[in-house]
Scaffold this motif. Structure first.
Motif, PDB file in Angstrom:
ATOM      1  N   ALA A 258      -7.723   3.125  -3.529  1.00  0.00           N
ATOM      2  CA  ALA A 258      -9.077   3.536  -3.160  1.00  0.00           C
ATOM      3  C   ALA A 258     -10.028   2.348  -3.145  1.00  0.00           C
ATOM      4  O   ALA A 258     -10.888   2.228  -2.252  1.00  0.00           O
ATOM      5  CB  ALA A 258      -9.575   4.605  -4.130  1.00  0.00           C
ATOM      6  N   ALA A 259      -9.885   1.446  -4.122  1.00  0.00           N
ATOM      7  CA  ALA A 259     -10.763   0.277  -4.188  1.00  0.00           C
ATOM      8  C   ALA A 259     -10.541  -0.633  -2.985  1.00  0.00           C
ATOM      9  O   ALA A 259     -11.498  -1.134  -2.377  1.00  0.00           O
ATOM     10  CB  ALA A 259     -10.517  -0.479  -5.490  1.00  0.00           C
ATOM     11  N   VAL A 260      -9.280  -0.857  -2.627  1.00  0.00           N
ATOM     12  CA  VAL A 260      -8.973  -1.729  -1.499  1.00  0.00           C
ATOM     13  C   VAL A 260      -9.438  -1.103  -0.192  1.00  0.00           C
ATOM     14  O   VAL A 260      -9.966  -1.800   0.694  1.00  0.00           O
ATOM     15  CB  VAL A 260      -7.458  -2.033  -1.458  1.00  0.00           C
ATOM     16  CG1 VAL A 260      -7.069  -2.692  -0.139  1.00  0.00           C
ATOM     17  CG2 VAL A 260      -7.082  -2.927  -2.631  1.00  0.00           C
ATOM     18  N   GLU A 261      -9.283   0.199  -0.038  1.00  0.00           N
ATOM     19  CA  GLU A 261      -9.746   0.865   1.180  1.00  0.00           C
ATOM     20  C   GLU A 261     -11.247   0.691   1.344  1.00  0.00           C
ATOM     21  O   GLU A 261     -11.739   0.432   2.453  1.00  0.00           O
ATOM     22  CB  GLU A 261      -9.383   2.347   1.138  1.00  0.00           C
ATOM     23  CG  GLU A 261      -7.898   2.612   1.347  1.00  0.00           C
ATOM     24  CD  GLU A 261      -7.551   4.086   1.265  1.00  0.00           C
ATOM     25  OE1 GLU A 261      -6.586   4.504   1.924  1.00  0.00           O
ATOM     26  OE2 GLU A 261      -8.252   4.834   0.521  1.00  0.00           O
ATOM     27  N   TYR A 263     -13.058  -1.753   0.016  1.00  0.00           N
ATOM     28  CA  TYR A 263     -13.345  -3.184   0.167  1.00  0.00           C
ATOM     29  C   TYR A 263     -13.017  -3.684   1.572  1.00  0.00           C
ATOM     30  O   TYR A 263     -13.797  -4.415   2.190  1.00  0.00           O
ATOM     31  CB  TYR A 263     -12.544  -3.958  -0.881  1.00  0.00           C
ATOM     32  CG  TYR A 263     -12.732  -5.455  -0.855  1.00  0.00           C
ATOM     33  CD1 TYR A 263     -13.903  -6.050  -1.319  1.00  0.00           C
ATOM     34  CD2 TYR A 263     -11.710  -6.293  -0.388  1.00  0.00           C
ATOM     35  CE1 TYR A 263     -14.058  -7.431  -1.311  1.00  0.00           C
ATOM     36  CE2 TYR A 263     -11.855  -7.669  -0.379  1.00  0.00           C
ATOM     37  CZ  TYR A 263     -13.031  -8.231  -0.850  1.00  0.00           C
ATOM     38  OH  TYR A 263     -13.183  -9.603  -0.844  1.00  0.00           O
ATOM     39  N   LEU A 264     -11.862  -3.294   2.084  1.00  0.00           N
ATOM     40  CA  LEU A 264     -11.421  -3.758   3.400  1.00  0.00           C
ATOM     41  C   LEU A 264     -11.871  -2.850   4.541  1.00  0.00           C
ATOM     42  O   LEU A 264     -11.621  -3.153   5.705  1.00  0.00           O
ATOM     43  CB  LEU A 264      -9.891  -3.870   3.430  1.00  0.00           C
ATOM     44  CG  LEU A 264      -9.259  -4.896   2.485  1.00  0.00           C
ATOM     45  CD1 LEU A 264      -7.738  -4.874   2.618  1.00  0.00           C
ATOM     46  CD2 LEU A 264      -9.789  -6.305   2.769  1.00  0.00           C
ATOM     47  N   LYS A 265     -12.522  -1.739   4.159  1.00  0.00           N
ATOM     48  CA  LYS A 265     -12.981  -0.760   5.154  1.00  0.00           C
ATOM     49  C   LYS A 265     -11.821  -0.321   6.057  1.00  0.00           C
ATOM     50  O   LYS A 265     -11.877  -0.398   7.287  1.00  0.00           O
ATOM     51  CB  LYS A 265     -14.135  -1.329   5.981  1.00  0.00           C
ATOM     52  CG  LYS A 265     -15.382  -1.635   5.168  1.00  0.00           C
ATOM     53  CD  LYS A 265     -16.492  -2.191   6.036  1.00  0.00           C
ATOM     54  CE  LYS A 265     -17.780  -2.367   5.254  1.00  0.00           C
ATOM     55  NZ  LYS A 265     -17.643  -3.249   4.071  1.00  0.00           N
ATOM     56  N   THR A 266     -10.758   0.123   5.406  1.00  0.00           N
ATOM     57  CA  THR A 266      -9.558   0.541   6.116  1.00  0.00           C
ATOM     58  C   THR A 266      -8.990   1.791   5.474  1.00  0.00           C
ATOM     59  O   THR A 266      -9.435   2.196   4.397  1.00  0.00           O
ATOM     60  CB  THR A 266      -8.496  -0.580   6.094  1.00  0.00           C
ATOM     61  OG1 THR A 266      -7.410  -0.224   6.942  1.00  0.00           O
ATOM     62  CG2 THR A 266      -7.970  -0.819   4.688  1.00  0.00           C
ATOM     63  N   ASP A 267      -8.018   2.392   6.103  1.00  0.00           N
ATOM     64  CA  ASP A 267      -7.334   3.565   5.567  1.00  0.00           C
ATOM     65  C   ASP A 267      -5.864   3.224   5.415  1.00  0.00           C
ATOM     66  O   ASP A 267      -5.156   2.997   6.397  1.00  0.00           O
ATOM     67  CB  ASP A 267      -7.505   4.757   6.522  1.00  0.00           C
ATOM     68  CG  ASP A 267      -6.859   6.036   5.975  1.00  0.00           C
ATOM     69  OD1 ASP A 267      -6.326   5.992   4.846  1.00  0.00           O
ATOM     70  OD2 ASP A 267      -6.882   7.051   6.686  1.00  0.00           O
ATOM     71  N   ARG A 315       1.115  -9.991   7.182  1.00  0.00           N
ATOM     72  CA  ARG A 315       0.048 -10.656   6.430  1.00  0.00           C
ATOM     73  C   ARG A 315      -1.084  -9.689   6.120  1.00  0.00           C
ATOM     74  O   ARG A 315      -1.661  -9.710   5.024  1.00  0.00           O
ATOM     75  CB  ARG A 315      -0.471 -11.868   7.201  1.00  0.00           C
ATOM     76  CG  ARG A 315       0.403 -13.100   7.089  1.00  0.00           C
ATOM     77  CD  ARG A 315      -0.321 -14.339   7.593  1.00  0.00           C
ATOM     78  NE  ARG A 315      -0.610 -14.253   9.019  1.00  0.00           N
ATOM     79  CZ  ARG A 315       0.190 -14.713   9.974  1.00  0.00           C
ATOM     80  NH1 ARG A 315       1.334 -15.284   9.655  1.00  0.00           N
ATOM     81  NH2 ARG A 315      -0.163 -14.615  11.244  1.00  0.00           N
ATOM     82  N   ASP A 316      -1.414  -8.830   7.076  1.00  0.00           N
ATOM     83  CA  ASP A 316      -2.485  -7.856   6.860  1.00  0.00           C
ATOM     84  C   ASP A 316      -2.114  -6.877   5.743  1.00  0.00           C
ATOM     85  O   ASP A 316      -2.950  -6.518   4.908  1.00  0.00           O
ATOM     86  CB  ASP A 316      -2.781  -7.092   8.146  1.00  0.00           C
ATOM     87  CG  ASP A 316      -3.487  -7.947   9.189  1.00  0.00           C
ATOM     88  OD1 ASP A 316      -4.024  -9.009   8.809  1.00  0.00           O
ATOM     89  OD2 ASP A 316      -3.497  -7.556  10.364  1.00  0.00           O
ATOM     90  N   LEU A 317      -0.867  -6.438   5.735  1.00  0.00           N
ATOM     91  CA  LEU A 317      -0.427  -5.510   4.687  1.00  0.00           C
ATOM     92  C   LEU A 317      -0.437  -6.188   3.327  1.00  0.00           C
ATOM     93  O   LEU A 317      -0.862  -5.599   2.328  1.00  0.00           O
ATOM     94  CB  LEU A 317       0.968  -4.987   5.021  1.00  0.00           C
ATOM     95  CG  LEU A 317       1.055  -4.045   6.229  1.00  0.00           C
ATOM     96  CD1 LEU A 317       2.507  -3.784   6.597  1.00  0.00           C
ATOM     97  CD2 LEU A 317       0.332  -2.731   5.926  1.00  0.00           C
ATOM     98  N   LEU A 318       0.017  -7.436   3.274  1.00  0.00           N
ATOM     99  CA  LEU A 318       0.014  -8.159   2.008  1.00  0.00           C
ATOM    100  C   LEU A 318      -1.404  -8.463   1.550  1.00  0.00           C
ATOM    101  O   LEU A 318      -1.687  -8.528   0.346  1.00  0.00           O
ATOM    102  CB  LEU A 318       0.820  -9.449   2.148  1.00  0.00           C
ATOM    103  CG  LEU A 318       1.135 -10.199   0.844  1.00  0.00           C
ATOM    104  CD1 LEU A 318       1.870  -9.301  -0.139  1.00  0.00           C
ATOM    105  CD2 LEU A 318       1.935 -11.457   1.132  1.00  0.00           C
ATOM    106  N   ALA A 319      -2.320  -8.625   2.503  1.00  0.00           N
ATOM    107  CA  ALA A 319      -3.722  -8.877   2.162  1.00  0.00           C
ATOM    108  C   ALA A 319      -4.294  -7.727   1.353  1.00  0.00           C
ATOM    109  O   ALA A 319      -5.150  -7.926   0.483  1.00  0.00           O
ATOM    110  CB  ALA A 319      -4.550  -9.104   3.422  1.00  0.00           C
TER     111      ALA A 319
END
Length: 458
Positions: A258-261, A263-267, A315-319
């Motif tokens: 939830a925090a990463v979503e 922060y990165l404005k992603t789902d 790379r995006d997934l690991l980010a």
């Protein structure tokens, strides 16, 4: 102490001896806010092994403690100053002395930044595996001091698994050379492994001979989302049991997701847990590894499994995994714990952390290296609230207790430092503590190297 300061200036040059308290304040502690720290007499930045020897001899004669320090990226207080000490900073000793492609080794000074070493050996088609999260600014000396790990430990091990030999300045100023440049060698005690992870309590490492590996293939990446923590834990256990060894296998719990979503404005399309794996075997071998992991995840009840060989996507997934701590900063200050449990106990640790979070009334996110069971439960709190700080410290300790209850250890890669001394005593017991103290007494009889880190003298 003026005579000592004068001797230190003679040894390393006046510009390399810092005494202005506004300047030395930046060297008093590492990144762990819970660990106690003092005020140093001086901060010294030697530029060579000979200068380190001179500093050690001067401090020994004056009976002034020495606290070795790298970049200060640690999370245990192992580099924290004690009152009246000399903080010996090795960042100026940053030479990559040698890269030997034929023997797959490098010789480096302790101030070399981890990422810089990786970039330098990559030009020779080689790879230095240890990759702590702070790899872009932490130094090899600090990695050696705490036996640092990283995301790739599941396949390549921790720092000590890549160390062939060391040069170490001892308490009397003499230079000890340990290990060798050969692949094999069992002559005498393994003093190299003794010093790796000793947190500067036994000597100052001034040079290291490191084993390198062939540069791995470009990684393929897989992500799997699970509706329950138990299902994710079952998938991890099954991957291990099947004998599949990915180069990376990370897990994130619901709070971290939830925090990463946010922060990165992603789902991330994940529920209770997200498993992220990579294979650097390359070609058909890599595809077989990910296919096996994909099947395990589906059998364990994964709600979504997605694999890709596209490097940008990977790379995006690991980010998302690397963004956890910055993401949590949106909610407040954080304390990152570091416990390692048997891989079959990962789900129980995450569930236990949910209970601790509820009892502490604080946000607690769990992220970690599922491939080796090294978890990093992170407590978020309001740094301006004394009450929340107290509850955060309680949660931090309760996580350590939980890790031991599950058959684990209090630290997988961050070290003991000044924050987990009582927990080390609890884990290794009185006989283990006695042996530690005996080794310390033999190598540092006056207790001048990093006193109070790991344990207190008898």
């Amino acid at each position: 102490m003026e005579s000592l300061l004068a001797e230190l200036r003679t040894a390393v040059g006046a510009a390399a001896v810092l005494t202005d308290t506004d300047v030395t304040a930046a060297y008093r502690r590492d990144m762990m806010p819970l660990a106690p720290h003092g005020t140093p007499l001086a901060v010294v930045l030697p530029g060579s092994t000979e200068q380190v020897q001179a500093v050690v001899r001067a401090c020994a004669a004056a009976r002034v403690p020495i606290v070795p320090r790298g970049a200060g990226s640690g999370l245990s207080g192992a580099a924290n100053a004690v009152d009246g000490c000399v903080v010996l900073v090795t960042t100026k000793m940053n030479a990559i002395v040698e890269v030997d492609p034929d023997n797959r080794l490098a010789v480096v000074e302790p101030g070399v930044v981890n990422l810089d070493l990786r970039a330098a050996v990559e030009k020779h088609g080689l790879f230095y595996p240890p990759d702590p999260s702070s790899y872009d600014w932490c130094t090899i000396g600090g990695n050696l001091s705490t036996n640092a790990g990283g995301l790739c430990c599941v396949k390549y091990g921790v720092t000590t698994d890549s160390v062939l030999g060391l040069e170490v300045v001892l308490a009397d100023g003499e230079l000890l050379r340990t290990g060798r440049r050969t692949v094999k060698g069992v002559a005498g005690y393994d003093l190299t492994k003794l010093f790796v992870g000793s947190e500067g309590t036994l000597g100052v490492i001034t040079r290291a001979t490191l084993a390198l590996r062939p540069l791995p293939q470009a990684p393929a990446t897989l992500v799997a989302a699970f509706g329950t923590t138990g299902a994710a834990g079952a998938a991890v256990s099954r991957v291990v049991r099947e004998g599949v060894v990915p180069s990376l296998m990370e897990i994130m719990d619901r709070t971290a997701i939830a925090a990463v979503e946010r922060y990165l404005k992603t789902d991330l399309a994940a529920g209770a847990a997200l498993l992220l794996c990579q294979s650097d075997a390359g070609g058909e071998a890599g595809r077989r590894e990910l296919t096996a992991i994909e099947q395990v995840c589906r059998d364990a009840g994964a709600e979504l499994v997605y694999a890709t060989e596209d490097l940008a996507e990977g790379r995006d997934l690991l980010a998302a995994r690397r963004a956890v701590l910055p993401a949590l900063e949106l909610y407040g200050a954080w304390l990152t714990d570091d416990v390692c449990v048997p891989r079959t106990k990962i789900a129980e640790l995450i569930t236990g952390c949910e209970r601790i979070s509820a009892e502490a009334r604080l946000r607690l996110a769990v992220v970690g290296h599922a491939g080796d069971g090294n978890m990093h439960p992170t407590v978020v709190y309001d740094a301006t609230s004394a009450d929340e700080f107290t509850r955060a410290r309680w949660a931090f300790d309760r996580i350590l207790e939980l890790g031991l209850e599950l058959g684990g250890t209090i630290t997988g890669e961050h070290g003991v430092g000044r924050i987990k001394r009582e927990w080390l005593a609890r884990e290794i017991g009185p006989v283990g503590l006695r042996v530690h103290r005996a080794i310390k007494q033999a190598l540092d009889p006056d207790n001048l190297f990093n006193p109070g880190s790991m344990f207190t003298p008898a």
